[in-house]
Design a protein around this motif. Structure first.
Motif, PDB file in Angstrom:
ATOM      1  N   ASP A  26       5.536  64.070  84.571  1.00  0.00           N
ATOM      2  CA  ASP A  26       6.064  64.475  83.277  1.00  0.00           C
ATOM      3  C   ASP A  26       7.364  65.254  83.478  1.00  0.00           C
ATOM      4  N   ARG A  28      11.237  66.438  81.490  1.00  0.00           N
ATOM      5  CA  ARG A  28      11.682  66.887  80.168  1.00  0.00           C
ATOM      6  C   ARG A  28      12.066  65.724  79.265  1.00  0.00           C
ATOM      7  N   HIS A  30      11.637  62.226  80.085  1.00  0.00           N
ATOM      8  CA  HIS A  30      10.915  60.969  80.290  1.00  0.00           C
ATOM      9  C   HIS A  30       9.633  61.196  81.075  1.00  0.00           C
ATOM     10  N   ILE A  31       8.787  60.187  81.044  1.00  0.00           N
ATOM     11  CA  ILE A  31       7.576  60.139  81.862  1.00  0.00           C
ATOM     12  C   ILE A  31       7.819  59.061  82.908  1.00  0.00           C
ATOM     13  N   THR A  48       9.930  60.347  76.776  1.00  0.00           N
ATOM     14  CA  THR A  48       8.772  61.192  76.479  1.00  0.00           C
ATOM     15  C   THR A  48       8.143  60.854  75.130  1.00  0.00           C
TER      16      THR A  48
END
Length: 64
Positions: A26, A28, A30-31, A48
């Motif tokens: 995780d 800020r 994107h995943i 995200t």
């Protein structure tokens, strides 16, 4: 791409030694998603805000 360091294994790792799973990180904006068996082979990134709909789409029965 600069790959994240904080990878977590899926809680749905499968039986045995948990080799049938993915890892996520995780960040800020994107995943990041990768195969836990071959982490150097590539990373899929999802914005995200799109991650939850992405997972729901994977869970949905396919429309055939």
């Amino acid at each position: 791409m600069n790959t994240p360091d904080n990878w977590r294994k899926s809680s749905y790792s499968g039986g045995g030694d948990g080799n049938a799973c993915v890892e996520i990180s995780d960040r800020r904006t994107h995943i990041a998603i990768r195969d836990s068996k071959a982490p150097a082979h590539g990373t899929l990134t999802v914005p995200t805000e799109a991650f939850a709909p992405f997972i729901e789409a994977l869970k949905a029965p396919s429309a055939q």
